[in-house]
Scaffold this motif. Structure first.
Motif, PDB file in Angstrom:
ATOM      1  N   ALA A 200       0.827  -1.209   0.000  1.00 26.90           N
ATOM      2  CA  ALA A 200       0.000   0.000   0.000  1.00 26.90           C
ATOM      3  C   ALA A 200       0.859   1.255   0.000  1.00 26.90           C
ATOM      4  CB  ALA A 200      -0.922   0.007   1.218  1.00 26.90           C
ATOM      5  N   GLY A 201       2.048   1.155   0.590  1.00 27.43           N
ATOM      6  CA  GLY A 201       2.934   2.307   0.656  1.00 27.43           C
ATOM      7  C   GLY A 201       4.382   1.871   0.775  1.00 27.43           C
ATOM      8  N   ILE A 202       5.285   2.716   0.261  1.00 25.54           N
ATOM      9  CA  ILE A 202       6.727   2.449   0.344  1.00 25.54           C
ATOM     10  C   ILE A 202       7.403   3.693   0.895  1.00 25.54           C
ATOM     11  CG2 ILE A 202       8.772   1.662  -0.882  1.00 25.54           C
ATOM     12  CD1 ILE A 202       6.907   1.039  -3.273  1.00 25.54           C
ATOM     13  N   SER A 203       8.093   3.531   2.005  1.00 21.81           N
ATOM     14  CA  SER A 203       8.804   4.643   2.624  1.00 21.81           C
ATOM     15  C   SER A 203      10.192   4.170   3.017  1.00 21.81           C
ATOM     16  CB  SER A 203       8.042   5.137   3.858  1.00 21.81           C
ATOM     17  OG  SER A 203       8.851   5.955   4.665  1.00 21.81           O
ATOM     18  N   PHE A 204      11.184   4.994   2.755  1.00 28.03           N
ATOM     19  CA  PHE A 204      12.542   4.618   3.146  1.00 28.03           C
ATOM     20  C   PHE A 204      12.691   4.628   4.664  1.00 28.03           C
ATOM     21  CE2 PHE A 204      13.179   6.133  -1.229  1.00 28.03           C
ATOM     22  CZ  PHE A 204      13.826   5.025  -1.750  1.00 28.03           C
ATOM     23  N   GLU A 205      11.802   5.297   5.356  1.00 27.34           N
ATOM     24  CA  GLU A 205      11.828   5.338   6.816  1.00 27.34           C
ATOM     25  C   GLU A 205      10.962   4.227   7.412  1.00 27.34           C
ATOM     26  OE1 GLU A 205      11.230   8.158   4.914  1.00 27.34           O
ATOM     27  OE2 GLU A 205      13.355   8.690   5.076  1.00 27.34           O
ATOM     28  N   ALA A 206       9.701   4.133   6.971  1.00 33.19           N
ATOM     29  CA  ALA A 206       8.755   3.171   7.559  1.00 33.19           C
ATOM     30  C   ALA A 206       8.797   1.814   6.875  1.00 33.19           C
ATOM     31  CB  ALA A 206       7.336   3.739   7.506  1.00 33.19           C
ATOM     32  N   GLY A 207       9.326   1.751   5.671  1.00 34.08           N
ATOM     33  CA  GLY A 207       9.403   0.484   4.949  1.00 34.08           C
ATOM     34  C   GLY A 207       8.170   0.225   4.105  1.00 34.08           C
ATOM     35  N   LEU A 208       7.824  -1.058   3.960  1.00 40.00           N
ATOM     36  CA  LEU A 208       6.640  -1.473   3.211  1.00 40.00           C
ATOM     37  C   LEU A 208       5.466  -1.498   4.172  1.00 40.00           C
ATOM     38  CD1 LEU A 208       8.209  -4.509   1.301  1.00 40.00           C
ATOM     39  CD2 LEU A 208       8.162  -2.108   0.612  1.00 40.00           C
ATOM     40  N   THR A 209       4.431  -0.726   3.876  1.00 33.91           N
ATOM     41  CA  THR A 209       3.343  -0.580   4.838  1.00 33.91           C
ATOM     42  C   THR A 209       1.998  -0.957   4.236  1.00 33.91           C
ATOM     43  OG1 THR A 209       3.120   1.792   4.323  1.00 33.91           O
ATOM     44  CG2 THR A 209       4.546   1.188   6.173  1.00 33.91           C
ATOM     45  N   TYR A 210       1.078  -1.329   5.144  1.00 36.50           N
ATOM     46  CA  TYR A 210      -0.234  -1.842   4.761  1.00 36.50           C
ATOM     47  C   TYR A 210      -1.295  -1.265   5.698  1.00 36.50           C
ATOM     48  CZ  TYR A 210       2.706  -4.972   2.120  1.00 36.50           C
ATOM     49  OH  TYR A 210       3.647  -5.447   1.253  1.00 36.50           O
ATOM     50  N   LYS A 237       2.772   5.218  -4.845  1.00 34.88           N
ATOM     51  CA  LYS A 237       2.915   4.584  -3.535  1.00 34.88           C
ATOM     52  C   LYS A 237       4.259   4.889  -2.878  1.00 34.88           C
ATOM     53  CE  LYS A 237      -0.339   0.883  -4.508  1.00 34.88           C
ATOM     54  NZ  LYS A 237      -0.564  -0.573  -4.642  1.00 34.88           N
ATOM     55  N   ILE A 238       5.188   5.432  -3.642  1.00 35.48           N
ATOM     56  CA  ILE A 238       6.512   5.761  -3.102  1.00 35.48           C
ATOM     57  C   ILE A 238       6.413   7.046  -2.277  1.00 35.48           C
ATOM     58  CG2 ILE A 238       8.903   6.313  -3.667  1.00 35.48           C
ATOM     59  CD1 ILE A 238       8.495   4.723  -6.283  1.00 35.48           C
ATOM     60  N   GLY A 239       6.830   6.958  -1.023  1.00 33.20           N
ATOM     61  CA  GLY A 239       6.706   8.082  -0.112  1.00 33.20           C
ATOM     62  C   GLY A 239       5.437   8.052   0.711  1.00 33.20           C
ATOM     63  N   ARG A 240       4.552   7.103   0.416  1.00 33.84           N
ATOM     64  CA  ARG A 240       3.296   6.965   1.153  1.00 33.84           C
ATOM     65  C   ARG A 240       3.477   5.962   2.288  1.00 33.84           C
ATOM     66  NH1 ARG A 240      -1.806   4.783  -2.163  1.00 33.84           N
ATOM     67  NH2 ARG A 240      -1.383   6.712  -3.327  1.00 33.84           N
ATOM     68  N   HIS A 253      14.089  -7.541  -3.752  1.00 35.63           N
ATOM     69  CA  HIS A 253      15.246  -7.595  -4.648  1.00 35.63           C
ATOM     70  C   HIS A 253      15.042  -6.743  -5.897  1.00 35.63           C
ATOM     71  CE1 HIS A 253      15.280 -11.444  -2.340  1.00 35.63           C
ATOM     72  NE2 HIS A 253      16.549 -11.120  -2.204  1.00 35.63           N
ATOM     73  N   THR A 254      13.790  -6.666  -6.350  1.00 32.88           N
ATOM     74  CA  THR A 254      13.469  -5.921  -7.564  1.00 32.88           C
ATOM     75  C   THR A 254      12.200  -5.113  -7.333  1.00 32.88           C
ATOM     76  OG1 THR A 254      14.446  -7.636  -8.982  1.00 32.88           O
ATOM     77  CG2 THR A 254      12.913  -6.095 -10.026  1.00 32.88           C
ATOM     78  N   LEU A 255      12.199  -3.875  -7.795  1.00 33.10           N
ATOM     79  CA  LEU A 255      11.005  -3.028  -7.792  1.00 33.10           C
ATOM     80  C   LEU A 255      10.604  -2.770  -9.231  1.00 33.10           C
ATOM     81  CD1 LEU A 255       8.901  -0.985  -6.634  1.00 33.10           C
ATOM     82  CD2 LEU A 255      10.731   0.739  -6.736  1.00 33.10           C
ATOM     83  N   ILE A 256       9.354  -3.083  -9.568  1.00 31.82           N
ATOM     84  CA  ILE A 256       8.817  -2.733 -10.875  1.00 31.82           C
ATOM     85  C   ILE A 256       7.791  -1.631 -10.667  1.00 31.82           C
ATOM     86  CG2 ILE A 256       7.676  -3.533 -12.962  1.00 31.82           C
ATOM     87  CD1 ILE A 256       8.659  -6.306 -12.441  1.00 31.82           C
ATOM     88  N   THR A 257       8.044  -0.477 -11.253  1.00 29.98           N
ATOM     89  CA  THR A 257       7.185   0.684 -11.079  1.00 29.98           C
ATOM     90  C   THR A 257       7.030   1.393 -12.417  1.00 29.98           C
ATOM     91  OG1 THR A 257       6.792   2.640  -9.689  1.00 29.98           O
ATOM     92  CG2 THR A 257       9.079   2.215 -10.382  1.00 29.98           C
TER      93      THR A 257
END
Length: 280
Positions: A200-210, A237-240, A253-257
């Protein structure tokens, strides 16, 4: 009744077991209502006592939040909780809740499908972007697929050369999926080459979030069962950030965006050793 902002961030909902992430400290009213709505859009329904424990506020406060969300037309309240208004229609039509940015998601799904070959063993997470992947796999032969998504199981299971496995668990209407501890336990002893993961969201601080806690069990188990983790996520979703964290972005390992990713964000992913693929 005012929010109790001094309750501990370690407070958990009744019955929460080891493995789920601890909820956050209390949020201000409007952001909290939006997080509660995200929870309902993910789970389909929720009980007042669970929301109270997860968000660190009183049950009276949660009832006020649900009353406001009902007035705004999002949910229907019932004794002890509430459910998303669109649940019945979604299940009948086998449609998903999150269909925004669908063009980007389709391009991401098409690019991800290029990583899958006949007779591969894969795990496909539930979600609209992973569904776009499955749409592009219908012509593959002999796939061994594990998925927690009913719509993906039906789509790929219609090919008689494929083998499709599903876990047990709690049904979530908005994502047409199964989740929870029972779902997580199913993946013990399963090993595949690639997991196609949603977020649901990707944050360099919080990580992968739901939005809710239930999916954390099954997603952790999926990651453990796969040699490679491919995250499918459109750039919005990046930064959310959402409610609960699965872990840091380095789990993938891989991000497809899509092409909307900022150059600085791409550089940060690549600095972590994550391969970034752009669907154009």
């Amino acid at each position: 009744m005012p929010d109790n902002a001094n309750q501990s961030a370690d407070r958990t909902r009744p019955g929460r077991r080891k493995g789920a992430e601890a909820p956050r400290v209390s949020l201000l009213a409007e952001p909290r209502r939006m997080k509660i709505l995200e929870w309902l859009q993910e789970e389909g329904s929720a009980r007042v006592r669970d929301l109270s424990a997860a968000f660190g506020v009183s049950e009276a406060t949660v009832r006020q939040d649900l009353e406001r969300l009902e007035l705004e037309g999002h949910v229907t309240r019932e004794h002890g909780g509430a459910f998303l208004k669109s649940v019945a229609q979604q299940v009948q039509s086998m449609s998903l809740q999150h269909m925004e940015n669908i063009d980007s998601k389709r391009r991401i799904g098409l690019l991800a499908a290029g990583m899958v070959h006949d007779y591969d063993s894969i795990i496909i997470d539930s979600g609209s972007t992973t569904t776009a992947l499955a749409d592009n796999l219908v012509a593959r032969q002999g796939l061994n697929v594990v998925t927690n998504a009913l719509n993906i199981a039906l789509l790929l299971g219609a090919n008689p050369t494929n083998t499709v496995h599903m876990p047990a668990g709690q049904f979530k209407a908005p994502t047409l999926s199964l989740s929870g501890e029972k779902s997580g336990e199913f993946f013990e002893g399963i090993f595949v080459e690639t997991l196609f993961l949603a977020t649901a969201g990707i944050s360099f601080e919080a990580g992968l979030t739901y939005p809710a806690l239930g999916d954390i069990y099954v997603k952790k188990a999926m990651i453990k069962a796969a040699s490679k983790v491919v995250l499918l996520a459109d750039s919005t979703k990046i930064g959310r950030t959402s409610f609960s964290s699965l872990g840091q972005v380095g789990l993938v390992h891989t991000l497809i965006t899509d092409a909307g990713i900022a150059d600085a964000d791409r550089a940060r992913f690549e600095a972590l050793g994550i391969v970034v693929m752009i669907a154009s």
